[in-house]
Scaffold this motif. Structure first.
Motif, mmCIF file in Angstrom:
data_model
loop_
_atom_site.group_PDB
_atom_site.id
_atom_site.type_symbol
_atom_site.label_atom_id
_atom_site.label_comp_id
_atom_site.label_asym_id
_atom_site.label_seq_id
_atom_site.Cartn_x
_atom_site.Cartn_y
_atom_site.Cartn_z
ATOM 1 N N TYR A 268 29.277 -17.100 -19.009
ATOM 2 C CA TYR A 268 28.007 -17.112 -19.762
ATOM 3 C C TYR A 268 27.371 -15.752 -19.491
ATOM 4 N N THR A 269 26.080 -15.602 -19.707
ATOM 5 C CA THR A 269 25.459 -14.288 -19.480
ATOM 6 C C THR A 269 24.223 -14.456 -18.599
ATOM 7 N N THR A 270 24.021 -13.499 -17.682
ATOM 8 C CA THR A 270 22.763 -13.483 -16.915
ATOM 9 C C THR A 270 22.255 -12.065 -16.830
ATOM 10 N N ARG A 271 20.970 -11.948 -16.544
ATOM 11 C CA ARG A 271 20.444 -10.646 -16.142
ATOM 12 C C ARG A 271 19.223 -10.845 -15.268
ATOM 13 N N VAL A 272 18.984 -9.859 -14.371
ATOM 14 C CA VAL A 272 17.720 -9.839 -13.630
ATOM 15 C C VAL A 272 16.961 -8.606 -14.086
ATOM 16 N N GLU A 280 19.615 -15.235 -24.487
ATOM 17 C CA GLU A 280 18.840 -15.876 -23.410
ATOM 18 C C GLU A 280 18.418 -17.300 -23.799
ATOM 19 N N LEU A 281 18.526 -18.201 -22.832
ATOM 20 C CA LEU A 281 18.117 -19.592 -23.047
ATOM 21 C C LEU A 281 16.905 -19.861 -22.164
ATOM 22 N N ASP A 282 15.740 -19.644 -22.746
ATOM 23 C CA ASP A 282 14.517 -19.863 -21.986
ATOM 24 C C ASP A 282 14.115 -21.331 -22.165
ATOM 25 N N ASN A 283 15.020 -22.217 -21.742
ATOM 26 C CA ASN A 283 14.810 -23.655 -21.957
ATOM 27 C C ASN A 283 15.596 -24.445 -20.904
ATOM 28 N N ARG A 302 15.497 -13.024 -6.723
ATOM 29 C CA ARG A 302 14.826 -13.364 -7.996
ATOM 30 C C ARG A 302 15.693 -14.321 -8.825
ATOM 31 N N PRO A 303 15.059 -15.290 -9.537
ATOM 32 C CA PRO A 303 15.851 -16.125 -10.437
ATOM 33 C C PRO A 303 16.428 -15.264 -11.557
ATOM 34 N N ARG A 304 17.702 -15.488 -11.880
ATOM 35 C CA ARG A 304 18.311 -14.700 -12.956
ATOM 36 C C ARG A 304 18.054 -15.375 -14.303
ATOM 37 N N ARG A 305 17.845 -14.571 -15.322
ATOM 38 C CA ARG A 305 17.715 -15.097 -16.686
ATOM 39 C C ARG A 305 19.115 -15.488 -17.154
ATOM 40 N N CYS A 306 19.227 -16.645 -17.807
ATOM 41 C CA CYS A 306 20.556 -17.161 -18.169
ATOM 42 C C CYS A 306 20.683 -17.403 -19.670
ATOM 43 N N GLY A 307 21.894 -17.260 -20.200
ATOM 44 C CA GLY A 307 22.139 -17.520 -21.618
ATOM 45 C C GLY A 307 23.622 -17.730 -21.877
ATOM 46 N N TRP A 308 23.951 -18.070 -23.127
ATOM 47 C CA TRP A 308 25.350 -18.280 -23.504
ATOM 48 C C TRP A 308 26.126 -16.955 -23.461
#
Ligand code: GDP
Ligand code: IMO
Ligand code: MG
Length: 427
Positions: A268-272, A280-283, A302-308
């Motif tokens: 999947y994909t992440t970024r900080v 990004e899946l802000d859900n 830091r929590p990483r932002r996550c997405g497909w």
């Protein structure tokens, strides 16, 4: 060819540390060629977890020489702390070599990093505040202090004092900060220099000699392609070149010496940090991935932002790095979703965009074009062959190969060494 580059294909934290450690059992030399202790590479061996920042992830393999190359910005304080941490866990650090040409990170770099971020306000980059950008700025501006001068008692104090004076002016008059105490810093860093000196050598010779003798060299990327100064989502990038080309300069290897380029890619994909992130899946799906993948920064927490998974990014990485194969990481994290999505293109207004755009204004307005695949419910963490993966997980991997045009040679189904499926020789 006996040289393998490990490069992050996304925004970092793809699992490079795990793959380096896994491949290091066959490597003679592991080299870090860029970045500094902004990196956080996690390696799990048995029940023990190691977080490596500046020290190469080959350190847990007894027979590997571990090189901190000239392209790295070297923080002596962080280095000593990391060595002490490893020694406390019974890990030998005798194999470490530090380039005499690497630039040193000092407290004023960290302080300016912090103050500059504060001054950017809402436009902050979200750096790790490890002083990485300011240290590379000094290198490019030709006022940096290299390791060879840091450990040279004849020259260090005078050049260091000049730099402290210059940097205190910036800290006080530009940012309104407090000046740093020159005498205390000189005394502290002279002690560090004594500690570091025995590790220092011309590491480009070490790497060259290893290659001449037919030994195996593993180049350990930190960060990832989308954090590259040229190819990343500028200005939300780091200040070095984590792409494959960066390694020739950062470690002293000719471009013709590079064989395999392994693109480490999360399933999947992440970024900080900040910046646009198309998938990004802000859900609650993003939250579920964050929890299942333990997506919290190794360096900053830091929590990483996550997405497909975004294959526009992976294809772009494959092109600019010359990726010869993919290591697909954290596939186990996607277990339990009814369907999994793969982004195969971007829609920008009425137009479909094929290539990852330079402009963040454009990227910020791109919508993902998804393909939806059936998910799987089986636990993958004990799978040791491709054939033992559930059919839907295999189909997901094969679809990634088809969309990116790059073979997936490694599949990772858990953080441990044993949770690794290898589908083709890397060396
Ligand atoms: P790096 O910076 O690229 O080395 O990656 P990080 O260490 O920052 O983040 C990757 C995280 O994923 C670490 O906590 C690893 O232990 C973990 N990890 C690596 N591979 C796998 C995998 O296949 N499955 C799971 N569940 N975790 C993994
Ligand atoms: P590894 O090697 C993920 C990000 C920071 C910030 C930007 C600039 O563990 O994959 P910097 O301190 O480098 O000036 O910060 O780059 N960043 C990383 N993100 N993984 C990393 O390293 C990173 N190193 C820097 O979050 O957005
Ligand atoms: Mg990391």
């Amino acid at each position: 060819m006996s040289t393998v580059v490990i490069v992050g294909a996304q925004w970092g934290d793809e699992g490079k540390g795990k793959v380096i450690d896994y491949l290091a059992k066959e490597a003679d030399v592991v080299v870090r060629g860029q970045g500094g202790n902004n990196a956080g590479h996690t390696v799990v061996v048995g029940d023990q977890k190691y977080a490596l920042h500046l020290i190469p992830s080959g350190i847990l393999n007894e027979n590997t020489i571990n090189v901190i190359g000239n392209g790295v910005v070297f923080d002596p304080q962080g280095f000593i702390k990391e060595i002490e941490g490893l020694k406390a866990k019974g890990v030998s650090t005798d194999s470490i070599k530090v380039s005499d040409r690497a630039h040193v990170v000092f407290p004023y770099h960290r302080e300016i990093d912090r103050l500059a971020e504060e001054a950017r306000g809402a436009d902050m980059i979200g750096t790790t505040k490890k002083g990485i950008g300011p240290s590379y700025m000094d290198k490019v501006e030709r006022s940096g202090i290299r390791v060879c001068d840091f450990v040279d008692e004849e020259v260090f104090e005078s050049i260091f004092r000049k730099q402290i004076e210059a940097k205190n002016k910036i800290i006080v008059s530009i940012y309104g900060g407090e000046p740093l105490d020159a005498d205390a810093m000189v005394a502290e860093y002279k002690e560090y220099a004594k500690f570091v000196k025995p590790f220092v050598t011309d590491t480009s010779v070490v790497v060259y000699d290893a290659l001449k003798e037919g030994k195996k060299v593993l180049l350990e990327g930190a960060q990832g392609t989308l954090l590259d100064l040229d190819y990343g989502t500028y200005p939300y990038v780091t200040s070095s070149h984590p792409t494959a080309g960066g390694f020739t300069i950062g470690s002293g290897i000719g471009p013709n010496q590079i064989g395999e380029v392994v693109g480490i890619t999360k399933a999947y994909t992440t970024r900080v940090g900040k910046g646009p992130f198309v998938t990004e899946l802000d859900n609650e799906i993003g939250d579920r991935i964050r929890i299942a993948g333990n997506e919290f920064g190794t360096t900053t927490g830091r929590p990483r932002r996550c997405g497909w998974l975004d294959t526009v990014i992976v294809k772009y990485s494959a092109r600019v790095n010359g990726m010869t194969c993919i290591a697909l990481m954290l596939l186990d994290v996607l277990t339990g979703f009814e369907t999994v999505k793969i982004c195969k293109g971007y829609r920008y207004g009425d137009v479909e965009i094929e290539h990852f755009p330079a402009s963040l204004n454009v990227l910020g307005k791109c919508e993902p074009i998804y393909e939806e695949l059936p998910g799987w419910t089986e636990d993958l963490s004990d799978c040791t062959t491709f054939e033992s993966l559930p059919a839907n997980a295999r189909a997901y991997v094969e679809r990634i190969e088809a969309l990116t045009g790059v073979p997936v040679k490694i599949i990772s189904v858990g953080p441990k060494r044993t949770q690794t499926i290898v589908r083709g020789a890397i060396y």
